[in-house]
Design a protein around this motif. Sequence first.
Motif, mmCIF file in Angstrom:
data_model
loop_
_atom_site.group_PDB
_atom_site.id
_atom_site.type_symbol
_atom_site.label_atom_id
_atom_site.label_comp_id
_atom_site.label_asym_id
_atom_site.label_seq_id
_atom_site.Cartn_x
_atom_site.Cartn_y
_atom_site.Cartn_z
ATOM 1 N N ALA A 174 0.827 -1.203 0.000
ATOM 2 C CA ALA A 174 0.000 0.000 0.000
ATOM 3 C C ALA A 174 0.865 1.258 0.000
ATOM 4 O O ALA A 174 0.590 2.217 -0.725
ATOM 5 N N ALA A 175 1.928 1.246 0.801
ATOM 6 C CA ALA A 175 2.817 2.406 0.873
ATOM 7 C C ALA A 175 3.530 2.634 -0.457
ATOM 8 O O ALA A 175 3.599 3.767 -0.958
ATOM 9 N N ALA A 176 4.062 1.564 -1.040
ATOM 10 C CA ALA A 176 4.791 1.684 -2.307
ATOM 11 C C ALA A 176 3.882 2.165 -3.426
ATOM 12 O O ALA A 176 4.275 3.023 -4.237
ATOM 13 N N CYS A 177 2.664 1.634 -3.487
ATOM 14 C CA CYS A 177 1.732 2.030 -4.543
ATOM 15 C C CYS A 177 1.268 3.471 -4.367
ATOM 16 O O CYS A 177 1.088 4.194 -5.356
ATOM 17 N N ALA A 178 1.076 3.888 -3.126
ATOM 18 C CA ALA A 178 0.672 5.271 -2.869
ATOM 19 C C ALA A 178 1.758 6.246 -3.310
ATOM 20 O O ALA A 178 1.483 7.271 -3.953
ATOM 21 N N LEU A 179 3.004 5.920 -2.988
ATOM 22 C CA LEU A 179 4.112 6.775 -3.398
ATOM 23 C C LEU A 179 4.294 6.757 -4.918
ATOM 24 O O LEU A 179 4.678 7.766 -5.518
ATOM 25 N N ASP A 180 4.005 5.634 -5.536
ATOM 26 C CA ASP A 180 4.077 5.538 -6.991
ATOM 27 C C ASP A 180 3.043 6.467 -7.630
ATOM 28 O O ASP A 180 3.343 7.180 -8.602
ATOM 29 N N ASP A 181 1.831 6.472 -7.092
ATOM 30 C CA ASP A 181 0.791 7.363 -7.602
ATOM 31 C C ASP A 181 1.151 8.825 -7.374
ATOM 32 O O ASP A 181 0.873 9.684 -8.217
ATOM 33 N N LEU A 182 1.748 9.112 -6.227
ATOM 34 C CA LEU A 182 2.139 10.486 -5.924
ATOM 35 C C LEU A 182 3.183 10.982 -6.925
ATOM 36 O O LEU A 182 3.078 12.093 -7.454
ATOM 37 N N THR A 183 4.174 10.138 -7.201
ATOM 38 C CA THR A 183 5.208 10.506 -8.162
ATOM 39 C C THR A 183 4.625 10.671 -9.562
ATOM 40 O O THR A 183 4.934 11.633 -10.274
ATOM 41 N N GLY A 184 3.759 9.744 -9.953
ATOM 42 C CA GLY A 184 3.135 9.815 -11.272
ATOM 43 C C GLY A 184 2.247 11.031 -11.443
ATOM 44 O O GLY A 184 2.137 11.593 -12.541
ATOM 45 N N PHE A 185 1.622 11.445 -10.354
ATOM 46 C CA PHE A 185 0.774 12.640 -10.408
ATOM 47 C C PHE A 185 1.628 13.901 -10.511
ATOM 48 O O PHE A 185 1.344 14.804 -11.301
ATOM 49 N N ARG A 186 2.701 13.943 -9.737
ATOM 50 C CA ARG A 186 3.545 15.142 -9.724
ATOM 51 C C ARG A 186 4.311 15.346 -11.022
ATOM 52 O O ARG A 186 4.523 16.485 -11.447
ATOM 53 N N ASP A 187 4.738 14.246 -11.650
ATOM 54 C CA ASP A 187 5.495 14.428 -12.897
ATOM 55 C C ASP A 187 4.588 14.453 -14.134
ATOM 56 O O ASP A 187 5.066 14.599 -15.258
ATOM 57 N N GLY A 188 3.286 14.280 -13.921
ATOM 58 C CA GLY A 188 2.333 14.399 -15.012
ATOM 59 C C GLY A 188 2.092 13.138 -15.818
ATOM 60 O O GLY A 188 1.231 13.120 -16.704
ATOM 61 N N SER A 189 2.818 12.056 -15.506
ATOM 62 C CA SER A 189 2.677 10.834 -16.311
ATOM 63 C C SER A 189 1.309 10.178 -16.128
ATOM 64 O O SER A 189 0.715 9.688 -17.091
ATOM 65 N N ASP A 190 0.790 10.189 -14.905
ATOM 66 C CA ASP A 190 -0.531 9.595 -14.679
ATOM 67 C C ASP A 190 -1.628 10.432 -15.324
ATOM 68 O O ASP A 190 -2.610 9.889 -15.846
ATOM 69 N N VAL A 191 -1.479 11.751 -15.274
ATOM 70 C CA VAL A 191 -2.471 12.626 -15.908
ATOM 71 C C VAL A 191 -2.531 12.337 -17.400
ATOM 72 O O VAL A 191 -3.600 12.289 -18.010
ATOM 73 N N GLU A 192 -1.364 12.108 -18.004
ATOM 74 C CA GLU A 192 -1.305 11.817 -19.438
ATOM 75 C C GLU A 192 -1.844 10.424 -19.745
ATOM 76 O O GLU A 192 -2.624 10.238 -20.685
ATOM 77 N N ASN A 193 -1.464 9.440 -18.952
ATOM 78 C CA ASN A 193 -1.840 8.058 -19.245
ATOM 79 C C ASN A 193 -3.309 7.762 -18.972
ATOM 80 O O ASN A 193 -3.883 6.854 -19.576
ATOM 81 N N TYR A 194 -3.908 8.502 -18.056
ATOM 82 C CA TYR A 194 -5.289 8.218 -17.675
ATOM 83 C C TYR A 194 -6.257 9.312 -18.111
ATOM 84 O O TYR A 194 -7.381 9.360 -17.670
ATOM 85 N N PHE B 241 -1.198 8.719 4.132
ATOM 86 C CA PHE B 241 -1.528 7.307 3.945
ATOM 87 C C PHE B 241 -0.264 6.473 3.759
ATOM 88 O O PHE B 241 -0.110 5.412 4.382
ATOM 89 N N ALA B 242 0.642 6.950 2.908
ATOM 90 C CA ALA B 242 1.887 6.218 2.646
ATOM 91 C C ALA B 242 2.737 6.124 3.908
ATOM 92 O O ALA B 242 3.300 5.064 4.219
ATOM 93 N N GLY B 243 2.827 7.229 4.649
ATOM 94 C CA GLY B 243 3.597 7.211 5.893
ATOM 95 C C GLY B 243 3.002 6.274 6.919
ATOM 96 O O GLY B 243 3.715 5.514 7.583
ATOM 97 N N GLY B 244 1.673 6.305 7.047
ATOM 98 C CA GLY B 244 1.001 5.415 7.994
ATOM 99 C C GLY B 244 1.166 3.957 7.624
ATOM 100 O O GLY B 244 1.416 3.107 8.491
ATOM 101 N N ALA B 245 1.041 3.658 6.334
ATOM 102 C CA ALA B 245 1.206 2.270 5.881
ATOM 103 C C ALA B 245 2.622 1.777 6.130
ATOM 104 O O ALA B 245 2.837 0.613 6.507
ATOM 105 N N THR B 246 3.603 2.654 5.943
ATOM 106 C CA THR B 246 4.997 2.282 6.201
ATOM 107 C C THR B 246 5.222 1.982 7.673
ATOM 108 O O THR B 246 5.907 1.015 8.035
ATOM 109 N N LEU B 247 4.641 2.803 8.546
ATOM 110 C CA LEU B 247 4.770 2.571 9.987
ATOM 111 C C LEU B 247 4.097 1.265 10.399
ATOM 112 O O LEU B 247 4.630 0.518 11.236
ATOM 113 N N VAL B 248 2.935 0.978 9.821
ATOM 114 C CA VAL B 248 2.244 -0.289 10.114
ATOM 115 C C VAL B 248 3.110 -1.465 9.664
ATOM 116 O O VAL B 248 3.237 -2.471 10.380
ATOM 117 N N ALA B 249 3.712 -1.342 8.483
ATOM 118 C CA ALA B 249 4.572 -2.414 7.973
ATOM 119 C C ALA B 249 5.770 -2.637 8.890
ATOM 120 O O ALA B 249 6.119 -3.782 9.213
#
Length: 217
Positions: A65-85, A115-123
């Motif tokens: 969950a943490a890794a996927c959340a950070l992946d979405d955050l990076t994709g949103f910030r660099d614009g790749s997710d906006v373009e792909n979706y 969410f990503a920070g919380g998931a990392t702490l839980v892990a």
Amino acid sequence: MNTYAVDVSRTRKLAAYAQLGKIRVYHHLYEWLLGVLLLNMAPSPPHGWLTASILVLVLIVSAQAAACALDDLTGFRDGSDVENYRKGSLDPDAPKMLPKPLVVGLLTEREVIVFAGGATLVAAAALLGAFASLDWDVSVGAPIASLLVLALTIQYSSGIKFSYWPGGAEFHIFVVNAALLVLTYWAIAGDLPTVVCLLGALAGTWFVLVVGWGNVR
């Protein structure tokens, strides 16, 4: 009517978090299950093995969950997710894809970071709890390797950003998924037979093929 609107909003929010953490991706659990089943090879299950196994499962889901959340955050910030979706994509299947919560505005960047920070702490807590349930009667290398793999997991698209390297995504996916099987067995059984390492390598290779096929598509 207002109460109903609040309920719907909360439901959408929960669904957005589930999508953010890729809860629907259950394939990582195969490695965990195989690692637990392989414990039958051990002379005798150690005290607390069942609790440790459950906590390892919590660790896997939380780290994903943490890794996927950070992946979405990076994709949103660099614009790749906006373009792909985006709507109107040349890919006819694009409208059928599940929406990215950040792209469609269901979650804010702050909520994703929390969410990503919380998931990392839980892990991390689940990891330490798993070894504590075994009374720390484990090989000294198992907790160290587990912490390293956890740190590696959340850096797929953040930190080191393995997915941005040529071959980095495949390397990351192979190592993490092989480790899920190997470390599950090693942490609980206390030893590391050759067959477990070979099965771990096979599981890691299999998941690289799964993700590679999806990316090619």
